[in-house]
Design an enzyme around this catalytic site. Structure first.
Site, PDB file in Angstrom:
ATOM      1  N   ARG A   1     -28.332  94.631 138.564  1.00  0.00           N
ATOM      2  CA  ARG A   1     -27.871  93.280 138.894  1.00  0.00           C
ATOM      3  C   ARG A   1     -26.826  93.285 140.005  1.00  0.00           C
ATOM      4  O   ARG A   1     -26.759  92.367 140.798  1.00  0.00           O
ATOM      5  CB  ARG A   1     -27.242  92.609 137.676  1.00  0.00           C
ATOM      6  CG  ARG A   1     -28.192  92.174 136.624  1.00  0.00           C
ATOM      7  CD  ARG A   1     -27.457  91.302 135.596  1.00  0.00           C
ATOM      8  NE  ARG A   1     -28.172  91.213 134.345  1.00  0.00           N
ATOM      9  CZ  ARG A   1     -29.175  90.391 134.106  1.00  0.00           C
ATOM     10  NH1 ARG A   1     -29.609  89.591 135.049  1.00  0.00           N
ATOM     11  NH2 ARG A   1     -29.765  90.362 132.932  1.00  0.00           N
TER      12      ARG A   1
ATOM     13  N   LYS B   1     -42.366  83.156 142.613  1.00  0.00           N
ATOM     14  CA  LYS B   1     -43.472  84.115 142.570  1.00  0.00           C
ATOM     15  C   LYS B   1     -44.722  83.351 142.108  1.00  0.00           C
ATOM     16  O   LYS B   1     -45.144  83.465 140.954  1.00  0.00           O
ATOM     17  CB  LYS B   1     -43.115  85.248 141.606  1.00  0.00           C
ATOM     18  CG  LYS B   1     -43.934  86.502 141.790  1.00  0.00           C
ATOM     19  CD  LYS B   1     -43.616  87.554 140.745  1.00  0.00           C
ATOM     20  CE  LYS B   1     -42.339  88.292 141.001  1.00  0.00           C
ATOM     21  NZ  LYS B   1     -42.179  89.467 140.096  1.00  0.00           N
TER      22      LYS B   1
ATOM     23  N   ASP C   1     -41.250  82.508 137.777  1.00  0.00           N
ATOM     24  CA  ASP C   1     -42.317  83.499 137.622  1.00  0.00           C
ATOM     25  C   ASP C   1     -43.505  82.814 136.929  1.00  0.00           C
ATOM     26  O   ASP C   1     -44.234  82.074 137.561  1.00  0.00           O
ATOM     27  CB  ASP C   1     -41.753  84.672 136.821  1.00  0.00           C
ATOM     28  CG  ASP C   1     -42.631  85.904 136.788  1.00  0.00           C
ATOM     29  OD1 ASP C   1     -43.703  85.903 137.415  1.00  0.00           O
ATOM     30  OD2 ASP C   1     -42.252  86.874 136.122  1.00  0.00           O
TER      31      ASP C   1
END
Length: 179
Positions: free
Chosen positions: A164, A130, A102
């Site tokens: 999850r 990302k 990220d």
């Protein structure tokens, strides 16, 4: 589909196909070695288990926990070690298995830490990337999926320790994390 999701973006079949490709890539790269594969808990555990089982190359396993999110939807940018490795990385080929790259802060911290401890090589395999959120110039050596700036959950990825266990990946409704 779970009621808290806007939509499913990746099915378990799509994920399984990419995991097989990542395993084949690692097998080619580490065919004559026994690397140390590290799972960054908790997010990568499903990917990690499926990946090492799909590999033909023998690997040793270890686990580490880093935290930069807590129960928030946004990274603090200050990753900290919650649980360190049991094995030494000195002189070893290391494969770090991440769920998502990220901002890059956690990955950069892990890279500096592992190489600083004397690893022979350091290879990063990530389920998701990302790039629109990147704050630190770091990237995985192999990425299964590049995604937009959406809040995804499932297949190990969570929000506040939920979701999850979903066998697919979906976009979490904003109303859930913008309360």
């Amino acid at each position: 589909m779970h009621e808290d999701l806007e939509r499913i973006v990746l099915t378990k079949e799509q994920i399984a196909e990419k995991v097989q490709k990542a395993a084949a890539w690692l097998d080619e790269r580490f065919a004559r070695t026994t690397p140390l594969a590290i799972s960054v808990l908790k997010g990568s555990v499903f990917f990690f288990c499926d990946l090492v089982r799909a590999m033909k190359t023998s690997v040793q396993l270890d686990f580490m926990t880093m935290s930069s999110y807590g129960s928030d939807a946004v990274s603090s940018g200050m990753p900290k070690i919650v649980m360190d490795l049991a094995a030494s990385v000195k002189g070893r080929d290391v494969i770090l298995v991440e769920d998502i790259v990220d901002t890059g802060h956690t990955l950069m911290r892990m890279k500096d830490l592992i190489l600083g401890r004397g690893a022979k090589s350091f290879t990063i395999v990530s389920l998701f990337d990302k790039p629109s959120r990147r704050e630190v110039p770091v990237q995985a050596d192999y990425t299964c999926f590049e995604i937009e700036n959406e809040f995804i959950v499932g297949y190990g990825l969570d929000y506040a320790q939920k979701y999850r266990d979903l066998p697919y990946v979906g976009i979490l409704k904003r109303s859930i994390y913008e309360k």
